[in-house]
Design a protein around this motif. Structure first.
Motif, PDB file in Angstrom:
ATOM      1  N   LYS A 102      21.226  72.467  58.216  1.00  0.00           N
ATOM      2  CA  LYS A 102      20.027  73.292  58.032  1.00  0.00           C
ATOM      3  C   LYS A 102      18.792  72.453  57.729  1.00  0.00           C
ATOM      4  CE  LYS A 102      22.361  77.125  58.376  1.00  0.00           C
ATOM      5  NZ  LYS A 102      22.541  77.648  59.692  1.00  0.00           N
ATOM      6  N   SER A 103      18.991  71.250  57.155  1.00  0.00           N
ATOM      7  CA  SER A 103      17.869  70.379  56.807  1.00  0.00           C
ATOM      8  C   SER A 103      18.382  68.976  56.514  1.00  0.00           C
ATOM      9  CB  SER A 103      17.115  70.921  55.582  1.00  0.00           C
ATOM     10  OG  SER A 103      17.957  70.913  54.449  1.00  0.00           O
ATOM     11  N   PHE A 104      17.443  68.051  56.343  1.00  0.00           N
ATOM     12  CA  PHE A 104      17.744  66.666  55.980  1.00  0.00           C
ATOM     13  C   PHE A 104      17.200  66.433  54.585  1.00  0.00           C
ATOM     14  CE2 PHE A 104      16.118  62.085  56.597  1.00  0.00           C
ATOM     15  CZ  PHE A 104      17.258  61.538  56.037  1.00  0.00           C
ATOM     16  N   GLY A 105      18.085  66.057  53.661  1.00  0.00           N
ATOM     17  CA  GLY A 105      17.695  65.905  52.264  1.00  0.00           C
ATOM     18  C   GLY A 105      17.295  64.511  51.841  1.00  0.00           C
ATOM     19  N   GLY A 106      17.458  63.518  52.720  1.00  0.00           N
ATOM     20  CA  GLY A 106      17.049  62.163  52.377  1.00  0.00           C
ATOM     21  C   GLY A 106      18.193  61.177  52.361  1.00  0.00           C
ATOM     22  N   VAL A 107      17.919  60.018  51.733  1.00  0.00           N
ATOM     23  CA  VAL A 107      18.866  58.910  51.681  1.00  0.00           C
ATOM     24  C   VAL A 107      19.062  58.514  50.226  1.00  0.00           C
ATOM     25  CG1 VAL A 107      19.278  56.513  52.378  1.00  0.00           C
ATOM     26  CG2 VAL A 107      18.108  58.081  53.936  1.00  0.00           C
ATOM     27  N   ARG A 108      20.299  58.250  49.854  1.00  0.00           N
ATOM     28  CA  ARG A 108      20.598  57.785  48.501  1.00  0.00           C
ATOM     29  C   ARG A 108      21.725  56.764  48.566  1.00  0.00           C
ATOM     30  NH1 ARG A 108      23.270  63.395  46.181  1.00  0.00           N
ATOM     31  NH2 ARG A 108      25.234  63.278  47.348  1.00  0.00           N
ATOM     32  N   SER A 109      21.955  56.087  47.456  1.00  0.00           N
ATOM     33  CA  SER A 109      23.011  55.082  47.391  1.00  0.00           C
ATOM     34  C   SER A 109      24.379  55.736  47.397  1.00  0.00           C
ATOM     35  CB  SER A 109      22.875  54.242  46.117  1.00  0.00           C
ATOM     36  OG  SER A 109      21.677  53.519  46.143  1.00  0.00           O
ATOM     37  N   PHE A 110      25.316  55.097  48.097  1.00  0.00           N
ATOM     38  CA  PHE A 110      26.696  55.560  48.180  1.00  0.00           C
ATOM     39  C   PHE A 110      27.416  55.262  46.874  1.00  0.00           C
ATOM     40  CE2 PHE A 110      31.146  54.382  48.938  1.00  0.00           C
ATOM     41  CZ  PHE A 110      31.632  55.558  49.455  1.00  0.00           C
ATOM     42  N   LYS A 111      28.192  56.246  46.407  1.00  0.00           N
ATOM     43  CA  LYS A 111      29.044  56.067  45.230  1.00  0.00           C
ATOM     44  C   LYS A 111      30.444  56.516  45.611  1.00  0.00           C
ATOM     45  CE  LYS A 111      25.478  56.966  41.806  1.00  0.00           C
ATOM     46  NZ  LYS A 111      25.062  57.854  40.726  1.00  0.00           N
ATOM     47  N   THR A 112      31.423  55.651  45.392  1.00  0.00           N
ATOM     48  CA  THR A 112      32.796  56.013  45.684  1.00  0.00           C
ATOM     49  C   THR A 112      33.169  57.255  44.894  1.00  0.00           C
ATOM     50  OG1 THR A 112      33.367  53.716  46.056  1.00  0.00           O
ATOM     51  CG2 THR A 112      35.188  55.214  45.606  1.00  0.00           C
ATOM     52  N   GLY A 113      33.796  58.212  45.574  1.00  0.00           N
ATOM     53  CA  GLY A 113      34.239  59.430  44.901  1.00  0.00           C
ATOM     54  C   GLY A 113      33.138  60.432  44.655  1.00  0.00           C
ATOM     55  N   SER A 114      32.014  60.313  45.333  1.00  0.00           N
ATOM     56  CA  SER A 114      30.898  61.219  45.059  1.00  0.00           C
ATOM     57  C   SER A 114      30.943  62.490  45.898  1.00  0.00           C
ATOM     58  CB  SER A 114      29.563  60.500  45.289  1.00  0.00           C
ATOM     59  OG  SER A 114      29.405  60.171  46.643  1.00  0.00           O
ATOM     60  N   VAL A 115      32.082  62.767  46.514  1.00  0.00           N
ATOM     61  CA  VAL A 115      32.184  63.963  47.353  1.00  0.00           C
ATOM     62  C   VAL A 115      31.932  65.213  46.528  1.00  0.00           C
ATOM     63  CG1 VAL A 115      33.722  65.351  48.797  1.00  0.00           C
ATOM     64  CG2 VAL A 115      33.735  62.867  48.992  1.00  0.00           C
ATOM     65  N   ALA A 116      32.557  65.288  45.372  1.00  0.00           N
ATOM     66  CA  ALA A 116      32.387  66.469  44.519  1.00  0.00           C
ATOM     67  C   ALA A 116      32.663  66.085  43.075  1.00  0.00           C
ATOM     68  CB  ALA A 116      33.339  67.577  44.949  1.00  0.00           C
ATOM     69  N   GLY A 117      32.023  66.784  42.172  1.00  0.00           N
ATOM     70  CA  GLY A 117      32.295  66.575  40.764  1.00  0.00           C
ATOM     71  C   GLY A 117      33.533  67.340  40.337  1.00  0.00           C
ATOM     72  N   LEU A 118      33.988  67.076  39.137  1.00  0.00           N
ATOM     73  CA  LEU A 118      35.137  67.805  38.608  1.00  0.00           C
ATOM     74  C   LEU A 118      34.723  69.217  38.247  1.00  0.00           C
ATOM     75  CD1 LEU A 118      36.628  65.067  36.273  1.00  0.00           C
ATOM     76  CD2 LEU A 118      37.491  65.794  38.502  1.00  0.00           C
ATOM     77  N   PRO A 119      35.629  70.195  38.425  1.00  0.00           N
ATOM     78  CA  PRO A 119      35.285  71.571  38.048  1.00  0.00           C
ATOM     79  C   PRO A 119      35.033  71.666  36.549  1.00  0.00           C
ATOM     80  CG  PRO A 119      37.525  71.433  38.970  1.00  0.00           C
ATOM     81  CD  PRO A 119      36.944  70.065  38.984  1.00  0.00           C
ATOM     82  N   THR A 120      34.167  72.592  36.172  1.00  0.00           N
ATOM     83  CA  THR A 120      33.845  72.759  34.756  1.00  0.00           C
ATOM     84  C   THR A 120      34.798  73.710  34.058  1.00  0.00           C
ATOM     85  OG1 THR A 120      32.276  74.494  35.321  1.00  0.00           O
ATOM     86  CG2 THR A 120      31.404  72.253  35.106  1.00  0.00           C
ATOM     87  N   LYS A 121      35.613  74.433  34.817  1.00  0.00           N
ATOM     88  CA  LYS A 121      36.601  75.308  34.203  1.00  0.00           C
ATOM     89  C   LYS A 121      37.885  75.236  35.010  1.00  0.00           C
ATOM     90  CE  LYS A 121      35.264  79.423  36.763  1.00  0.00           C
ATOM     91  NZ  LYS A 121      34.907  80.806  36.717  1.00  0.00           N
TER      92      LYS A 121
END
Length: 113
Positions: free
Chosen positions: A87-106
């Protein structure tokens, strides 16, 4: 929670990653990831040394660095939206291993013996 990994999303990511790797002339030793974030936004992630390899003078008036400018100039945003299904382009950022998703909060489910 996150974005579903549908076949269409995976194909869009694959095409976008191929484009970025080719346009920036990055070989297979470099991390190149395009994430589909919530709302269908494409986010490019590259090794930090690639993202940070430019001097302050390489930023334009909009705050884009040379990587974003190169991708924008070569039609990355247009192709993301018109051809690949983002839907859009959000930009460029540094790659971090495991940054696909954070841990669930519950806890969503638990395993029982």
């Amino acid at each position: 929670m996150g974005v579903s990994a549908t076949e269409a999303h995976l194909k869009a990511v694959e095409k976008a990653e191929e484009f970025v790797r080719k346009k920036l002339k990055l070989d297979e030793t470099r991390n190149v990831r395009v994430r589909m974030l919530a709302g269908g936004k494409a986010m490019v992630e590259l090794d930090a040394d690639v993202v940070n390899s430019c001097e302050d003078s390489a930023f334009d008036d909009d705050g884009n660095n040379w990587v974003e400018n190169a991708l924008l100039r070569d039609g990355f945003e247009r192709r993301c939206v018109e051809e690949w299904g983002f839907k859009s382009f959000g930009g460029v950022r540094s790659f971090k291993t495991g940054s696909v998703a954070g841990l669930p909060t519950k806890t969503i489910w638990t395993l029982k013996n």
